[in-house]
Design an enzyme around this catalytic site. Structure first.
Site, PDB file in Angstrom:
ATOM      1  CG  ASP A   9      25.640   9.178  24.462  1.00 59.11           C
ATOM      2  OD1 ASP A   9      25.132   9.704  23.451  1.00 59.11           O
ATOM      3  OD2 ASP A   9      26.161   9.832  25.388  1.00 59.11           O
ATOM      4  CG  ASP A  11      28.823  14.145  21.887  1.00 57.30           C
ATOM      5  OD1 ASP A  11      29.917  13.866  21.370  1.00 57.30           O
ATOM      6  OD2 ASP A  11      27.876  14.624  21.238  1.00 57.30           O
ATOM      7  CB  THR A  51      25.303  10.153  18.782  1.00 56.34           C
ATOM      8  OG1 THR A  51      25.523  11.464  19.298  1.00 56.34           O
ATOM      9  CG2 THR A  51      25.624  10.141  17.304  1.00 56.34           C
ATOM     10  CB  CYS A  98      12.383  13.064  14.617  1.00 55.72           C
ATOM     11  SG  CYS A  98      13.584  12.836  15.943  1.00 55.72           S
TER      12      CYS A  98
END
Ligand SMILES: [Mg+2]
Ligand SMILES: [Zn+2]
Length: 183
Positions: A9, A11, A51, A98
Site C-alpha cells: 500500500d 499512504d 493504492t 468498481c
C-alpha cells in the site's frame, strides 16, 4: 515458501498518511520505510504499489496530480536504489462499485498477467483491513498489517484473525519474514 513479490500500500505504509495527498512536496517517507524496502530489494524481491485513490473519483485531485506524487515518491526511493517495479491505482470512489478498489483484486490481476506473478510467491502489507483482505482474496501466502498510518486503528477494529502478521514498520516486516525463513 520463498517470497518473490511484495505488494505495498502507499499512504500510511510507505509514506505518511496526509489525507487525500495531492502535492508532491508533501511526500514524506515513514521511519524505516526505505531501510526496509532496501532489504527486500537486496533479496531480489519485486516491489509493487497498489493504492486506492478515491480522491480522484471524489474530485479532490486529478490523475495528473497522482502521477506527480507517485513520481516524486519513486524519485526519492531511487536515491536509495529502491526501484518500484510498477504502480497500480484505483481512481474510483466507493460508490462507483468498481472492480479494482481494494479489497477487490483487479489491480493484482492486471499485474499478475503483466509480469506472470504467482499468488503463493506474493505477500501484501498495508495499514488497512482492505489491503490485507485484497491479499487474502488474491490468494497471497501472507497478508500483513503495518502499524503505521491507520494501522493501530485497523488493529483495534479487527477482526484480528485477518492479519497473518503485524509489523511495526517496513523494516520490522522484513525481519519478521527473514526470521520465518521466507526470504
Ligand atoms: Mg493506506
Ligand atoms: Zn476502482
Amino acid at each position: 515458501m520463498k517470497i518473490k513479490n511484495l505488494f505495498l500500500d502507499r499512504d500510511g505504509t510507505i509514506i505518511v498518511e496526509k489525507h487525500y495527498l495531492k502535492d508532491p512536496d508533501e511526500v514524506e517517507l515513514l521511519p524505516n520505510a526505505v531501510d526496509g524496502l532496501k532489504k527486500f530489494v537486496e533479496k531480489g524481491v519485486n516491489l509493487f504499489i497498489v493504492t486506492n485513490q478515491s480522491g480522484i473519483g471524489r474530485g479532490y485531485f486529478s490523475v495528473q496530480d497522482l502521477y506527480k506524487v507517485n513520481k516524486r515518491l519513486c524519485d526519492i526511493l531511487s536515491l536509495y536504489h529502491v526501484q518500484i517495479k510498477d504502480i497500480e491505482f484505483c481512481p474510483h470512489s466507493p460508490d462507483d462499485n468498481c472492480r479494482c478498489r481494494k479489497p477487490k483484486t483487479y489491480m493484482w490481476e492486471k499485474l499478475q498477467k503483466k509480469y506472470n506473478l504467482i499468488s503463493h510467491e506474493t505477500v501484501v502489507i498495508g495499514d488497512k483491513l482492505s489491503d490485507v483482505l485484497m491479499g487474502r482474496n488474491a490468494g497471497f501466502i501472507l497478508n500483513a498489517l503495518v502499524l503505521t498510518g491507520y494501522g493501530e486503528y485497523s488493529l483495534k477494529k479487527g477482526p484480528i484473525d485477518c492479519f497473518d502478521l503485524i509489523a511495526k514498520d517496513l523494516l520490522d516486516f522484513y525481519y519478521l519474514l527473514e526470521n520465518r525463513g521466507c526470504l
